[in-house]
Design a protein around this motif. Sequence first.
Motif, PDB file in Angstrom:
ATOM      1  N   MET A 196       0.847  -1.171   0.000  1.00  0.00           N
ATOM      2  CA  MET A 196       0.000   0.000   0.000  1.00  0.00           C
ATOM      3  C   MET A 196       0.893   1.235   0.000  1.00  0.00           C
ATOM      4  N   TRP A 197       0.570   2.205  -0.846  1.00  0.00           N
ATOM      5  CA  TRP A 197       1.277   3.472  -0.913  1.00  0.00           C
ATOM      6  C   TRP A 197       0.308   4.588  -0.554  1.00  0.00           C
ATOM      7  N   TYR A 198       0.832   5.643   0.049  1.00  0.00           N
ATOM      8  CA  TYR A 198       0.014   6.765   0.488  1.00  0.00           C
ATOM      9  C   TYR A 198       0.511   8.047  -0.165  1.00  0.00           C
ATOM     10  N   ARG A 245      -3.065   3.986  -2.363  1.00  0.00           N
ATOM     11  CA  ARG A 245      -2.934   3.343  -3.669  1.00  0.00           C
ATOM     12  C   ARG A 245      -2.304   1.973  -3.477  1.00  0.00           C
ATOM     13  N   PHE A 246      -3.014   0.943  -3.901  1.00  0.00           N
ATOM     14  CA  PHE A 246      -2.468  -0.406  -3.853  1.00  0.00           C
ATOM     15  C   PHE A 246      -1.689  -0.644  -5.140  1.00  0.00           C
ATOM     16  N   GLN A 304       1.958  18.292 -12.725  1.00  0.00           N
ATOM     17  CA  GLN A 304       1.439  17.485 -11.626  1.00  0.00           C
ATOM     18  C   GLN A 304       2.585  16.932 -10.788  1.00  0.00           C
ATOM     19  N   LEU A 305       2.408  16.938  -9.465  1.00  0.00           N
ATOM     20  CA  LEU A 305       3.413  16.433  -8.533  1.00  0.00           C
ATOM     21  C   LEU A 305       2.783  15.362  -7.667  1.00  0.00           C
ATOM     22  N   LEU A 306       3.420  14.211  -7.592  1.00  0.00           N
ATOM     23  CA  LEU A 306       2.973  13.122  -6.720  1.00  0.00           C
ATOM     24  C   LEU A 306       4.121  12.747  -5.797  1.00  0.00           C
ATOM     25  N   ILE A 307       3.823  12.637  -4.508  1.00  0.00           N
ATOM     26  CA  ILE A 307       4.809  12.176  -3.534  1.00  0.00           C
ATOM     27  C   ILE A 307       4.148  11.042  -2.752  1.00  0.00           C
ATOM     28  N   PHE A 308       4.725   9.849  -2.838  1.00  0.00           N
ATOM     29  CA  PHE A 308       4.170   8.685  -2.157  1.00  0.00           C
ATOM     30  C   PHE A 308       5.100   8.224  -1.046  1.00  0.00           C
ATOM     31  N   ALA A 309       4.510   7.661  -0.003  1.00  0.00           N
ATOM     32  CA  ALA A 309       5.259   7.090   1.116  1.00  0.00           C
ATOM     33  C   ALA A 309       4.658   5.724   1.426  1.00  0.00           C
TER      34      ALA A 309
END
Length: 119
Positions: A1-3, A11-12, A26-31
């Motif tokens: 799982m990502w957040y 987001r799986f 667009q900017l996406l930062i996942f943890a």
Amino acid sequence: MWYNVLTGEQRFVGNVNEPIVLQPGQLLIFADRPINFSSNVDVPLNDETAIFPTLTRDKVYLTNSGLSRNIELFSMQGHRMSSWSETQEIDLSAYPEGVYLLRLAGEAGTKTIKVIRRN
């Protein structure tokens, strides 16, 4: 799982080769875990508050004291690194190279600004 750090969206990822398509700008930062910078929501501001430079080796400066009552420094992992009160100069020279978020709070509202620390 990502957040998604910016929106909190989960987001799986079942396929590590799945492409991520970004729109221009667009900017996406996942943890790998949820990150909560604060329980407060930033109040949008129509002010001239600025932090400069945003790419620095040591100090950053604030231009508007209306938001400099409480200042917090966060790592991109969501860890609160430090805090200051009522200042217009912040020395980041003791921190490792990296990207940080400065959260300014005061009577005028709150604002979060990205700062990059380089050696």
